[in-house]
Every structure is written in C-alpha cells, then in structure tokens.
Scaffold this motif. Sequence first.
Motif, PDB file in Angstrom:
ATOM      1  N   PHE A  79     108.517  -1.478  13.086  1.00  0.00           N
ATOM      2  CA  PHE A  79     107.254  -2.152  13.396  1.00  0.00           C
ATOM      3  C   PHE A  79     107.484  -3.022  14.624  1.00  0.00           C
ATOM      4  N   ASP A 118     106.062   3.103  12.904  1.00  0.00           N
ATOM      5  CA  ASP A 118     104.705   2.848  12.439  1.00  0.00           C
ATOM      6  C   ASP A 118     103.770   3.000  13.627  1.00  0.00           C
ATOM      7  N   CYS A 120     100.164   2.106  14.700  1.00  0.00           N
ATOM      8  CA  CYS A 120      98.945   1.361  14.381  1.00  0.00           C
ATOM      9  C   CYS A 120      98.671   0.390  15.514  1.00  0.00           C
ATOM     10  N   CYS A 122      97.079  -2.801  14.877  1.00  0.00           N
ATOM     11  CA  CYS A 122      96.734  -4.157  14.423  1.00  0.00           C
ATOM     12  C   CYS A 122      97.679  -5.250  14.914  1.00  0.00           C
ATOM     13  N   CYS A 130      92.845  -2.484  13.073  1.00  0.00           N
ATOM     14  CA  CYS A 130      93.659  -1.291  13.324  1.00  0.00           C
ATOM     15  C   CYS A 130      92.964  -0.282  14.231  1.00  0.00           C
ATOM     16  N   SER A 165      99.413   4.345  10.192  1.00  0.00           N
ATOM     17  CA  SER A 165      99.044   3.492   9.060  1.00  0.00           C
ATOM     18  C   SER A 165      97.653   2.895   9.213  1.00  0.00           C
ATOM     19  N   LYS A 195      96.291   4.727   1.463  1.00  0.00           N
ATOM     20  CA  LYS A 195      96.610   3.324   1.732  1.00  0.00           C
ATOM     21  C   LYS A 195      95.431   2.463   1.290  1.00  0.00           C
ATOM     22  N   PHE A 200      98.474  -7.277  -1.435  1.00  0.00           N
ATOM     23  CA  PHE A 200      99.945  -7.295  -1.409  1.00  0.00           C
ATOM     24  C   PHE A 200     100.540  -7.114  -0.013  1.00  0.00           C
ATOM     25  N   TYR A 201      99.689  -6.965   1.020  1.00  0.00           N
ATOM     26  CA  TYR A 201     100.201  -6.918   2.392  1.00  0.00           C
ATOM     27  C   TYR A 201     100.328  -8.322   2.992  1.00  0.00           C
ATOM     28  N   PHE A 204     103.564  -9.480   4.850  1.00  0.00           N
ATOM     29  CA  PHE A 204     103.798  -8.629   6.038  1.00  0.00           C
ATOM     30  C   PHE A 204     103.009  -9.144   7.232  1.00  0.00           C
ATOM     31  N   ARG A 205     101.802  -9.620   6.955  1.00  0.00           N
ATOM     32  CA  ARG A 205     100.954 -10.056   8.073  1.00  0.00           C
ATOM     33  C   ARG A 205     101.575 -11.256   8.779  1.00  0.00           C
ATOM     34  N   GLN A 221      90.546   0.954   4.975  1.00  0.00           N
ATOM     35  CA  GLN A 221      91.533   1.214   3.918  1.00  0.00           C
ATOM     36  C   GLN A 221      90.804   1.473   2.593  1.00  0.00           C
ATOM     37  N   TYR A 271     105.358   3.115  -0.618  1.00  0.00           N
ATOM     38  CA  TYR A 271     105.713   1.903   0.126  1.00  0.00           C
ATOM     39  C   TYR A 271     105.677   0.700  -0.812  1.00  0.00           C
ATOM     40  N   VAL A 273     105.572  -2.636  -0.909  1.00  0.00           N
ATOM     41  CA  VAL A 273     105.154  -3.480   0.225  1.00  0.00           C
ATOM     42  C   VAL A 273     105.637  -4.929   0.114  1.00  0.00           C
ATOM     43  N   SER A 274     105.309  -5.679   1.167  1.00  0.00           N
ATOM     44  CA  SER A 274     105.821  -7.039   1.319  1.00  0.00           C
ATOM     45  C   SER A 274     105.502  -7.938   0.131  1.00  0.00           C
TER      46      SER A 274
HETATM   47  C1  PBG Z   1      99.579  -1.998   9.638  1.00  0.00           C
HETATM   48  C2  PBG Z   1     100.418  -2.087   8.419  1.00  0.00           C
HETATM   49  C3  PBG Z   1     100.347  -3.009   7.365  1.00  0.00           C
HETATM   50  C4  PBG Z   1     101.430  -2.737   6.527  1.00  0.00           C
HETATM   51  C5  PBG Z   1     102.096  -1.647   7.065  1.00  0.00           C
HETATM   52  N1  PBG Z   1     101.442  -1.249   8.226  1.00  0.00           N
HETATM   53  C6  PBG Z   1      99.440  -4.153   7.164  1.00  0.00           C
HETATM   54  C7  PBG Z   1      98.016  -3.904   6.910  1.00  0.00           C
HETATM   55  O1  PBG Z   1      97.533  -2.772   6.813  1.00  0.00           O
HETATM   56  O2  PBG Z   1      97.306  -4.906   6.823  1.00  0.00           O
HETATM   57  C8  PBG Z   1     101.794  -3.489   5.283  1.00  0.00           C
HETATM   58  C9  PBG Z   1     103.235  -3.387   4.871  1.00  0.00           C
HETATM   59  C10 PBG Z   1     103.679  -4.388   3.881  1.00  0.00           C
HETATM   60  O3  PBG Z   1     102.896  -5.200   3.349  1.00  0.00           O
HETATM   61  O4  PBG Z   1     104.885  -4.395   3.604  1.00  0.00           O
HETATM   62  N2  PBG Z   1      98.374  -1.344   9.511  1.00  0.00           N
END
Ligand code: PBG
Length: 323
Positions: A79, A118, A120, A122, A130, A165, A195, A200-201, A204-205, A221, A271, A273-274
């Motif tokens: 990323f 990745d 994307c 965003c 995105c 993504s 997705k 739960f993201y 990550f943000r 999404q 995935y 996720v974070s």
């Molecule tokens: C970007 C993207 C995101 C994640 C992966 N690619 C964030 C989102 O869609 O808001 C999340 C990954 C994570 O939470 O570990 N589009």
Amino acid sequence: MPFPEERPRRLRRSSALRRMVRETELKAADLIYPLFVVNGRGVKKAVPSMPGIHQLSVDKLPAEAKELQALGIPAVLLFGVPDHKDALGSAAWDQAGAVPRAVSALKDRYPELVVITDVCLCAYTDHGHCGIVEKDEILNDPTLELLAKIALCHAAAGADMVAPSDMMDGRVAALRAALDREGHSHVAILSYAVKYASAFYGPFRQAADCAPSFGDRAAYQMDPANGREALREIALDLQEGADLLMVKPALPYLDIVRRVREASPCPLAAYNVSGEYAMIKAAAERGWLDERRAVLEALLSIKRAGADLIITYHAMEAARWLP
Ligand code: PBG
C-alpha cells in the motif's frame, strides 16, 4: 448407536492422536503480509492504531523481505502512502512513486517474493474516496481508466499481481484489457471481489491516511447485510478475468468465505483486516486474551471456513508461532 459406544473423546486423548485427525492446517505459505510504503529514507514510523505495524520507506523493505523469506511467507501486499494528494489521485500512477520503487527494490533483491500491489485511489485523492468525485457522487466508468493506469504503473515496475480494492464495477475487465494490451499478460489479478463497507477498516485508515473527507463508502462497497450478492460479485469478476478472489473483512464474514469457497474452485483469499488485528492486540495488551493462541485460532478459523490464503498483519508473528 450413540453413547456409551460412541465416544469422540477417544480421538482427543493425546497430541499424536489429535494431530492425526486434524482437518485444517495453517502454514506460513498461506500468509500474505501487508506493507505500508512511504517516500523518504530511513523511515520506520509506527502506526498507533496497529501495534507492531509501521509505515516504511523503500530502503527499509529488503530487511522485511529477508525476514519474510526466513519465515517461509511467500508474498507481500503493498500500500502506498503518498506525500501529495489531489482530486484525481495522480500520484498513484507516478512511476517514481513509493509503490513502484518498492516493487522494483523487492523484485531485484528477492525475485522469489510474490509482490502484490493494492490498486486504489483513496490514499492518493484529497477527498479520500476510491474514485473520481463529481457533486458528491463517485463516478464509476471514468475511474476505470485511472485504475488501469495504476495497474500498468505497478506492472511496469515488476509486480507479480495487482489487487484492485476500489469496488468500481467493471474494474477487473478494465485492468485485464490494459495489462494484456501493454504486454503484461503474465500479471495476475487478485480481485477484492467481495468487499464490504466495514467499520473494521478503521485502524487502516490511520495507517494509509485514506479516510473519506465526506460521506462513506456505502455507495460502492457492499452492504454487510448481503450474502447472495457476494456470489453475484464473484461471478462477474471471474467472467471479467480475475485469477484469485478475495473476501474482506474475514472474521465477521466467515459465512461468506464458506459460500464463496463452495461456489467457485478459484483460489480464494480472505483479508483479516486492520480492525480484526487491532481488537486482538488491544485485548492482549490488557491481558484479557492469550495473544498467541487467539491469533492462531482466528487465522485457523479463516482457513477452516475455506480460504486458501490469508492477508494478515499477524503474518510474521503467526509464522513464528506456528508449530
Ligand atoms: C483501500 C483499502 C482499504 C483497505 C484495503 N484497501 C480501506 C477502505 O476501503 O476503506 C482496508 C484494509 C484494512 O482495514 O486492513 N480501498
């Protein structure tokens, strides 16, 4: 003939017996490790919401690759966190950007490492969405051209696989066509086919600095309430040329992992996720969970549900802890 003749405990009496009848195995080769890449040199900046995870500059990556190789983890997912953001996210297809430089640095020194990027916008757009924004709408079709540019930029740097993504409709076909046209027919597409618009993201943000500045991602999404729709998404992505599918997030969506597994023989990634990562870390920090057992159990459950591969921030520690 149930109890007392039937006694499932007979096969749980010793660790050797339990090993013989174990149905699912978690191994380092199943894991994909995400990396956050920034510009500059000598940067290793902790992400507060994800203990143990850092933003890294390109020069720091070979050390990570070396460790991954020693642990038997075959792949990374990159990323980018750019310095410059604009309305279109133009830094995303800059051949001198952190991600393309990271790809070449890794592939030069560790040609065996599978490098996935990745794809994307965003993290690169000033509005954090995105896709291209017009009057608070995220435009689908014009965004496809930009996504194709990003994929080409990563492929030119030597990426083995690109992972869109963004959740725009038609992006897999757009990427496949662009890659094939430019001589990258060997580059695979790992589609974030399923997705969900997930809370739960959140952590990550912070890591990728990509929170939307207005609204949310619910217009592109998936709705967490929908299961059948996942099957529709994977059917479309397979028709468009996806080589691998992904379900994201993992743990709150294990039913979806199972349904996708049953619906398609295509290799399937989930995935972790974070937010799933941060929850275990936070509870373990407070002494409320045995971290090692909780991590291995969570990852095993994702495999048991039917995933072949797991993208997880726990990859390094899990590989160290595996029996
Ligand atoms: C970007 C993207 C995101 C994640 C992966 N690619 C964030 C989102 O869609 O808001 C999340 C990954 C994570 O939470 O570990 N589009």
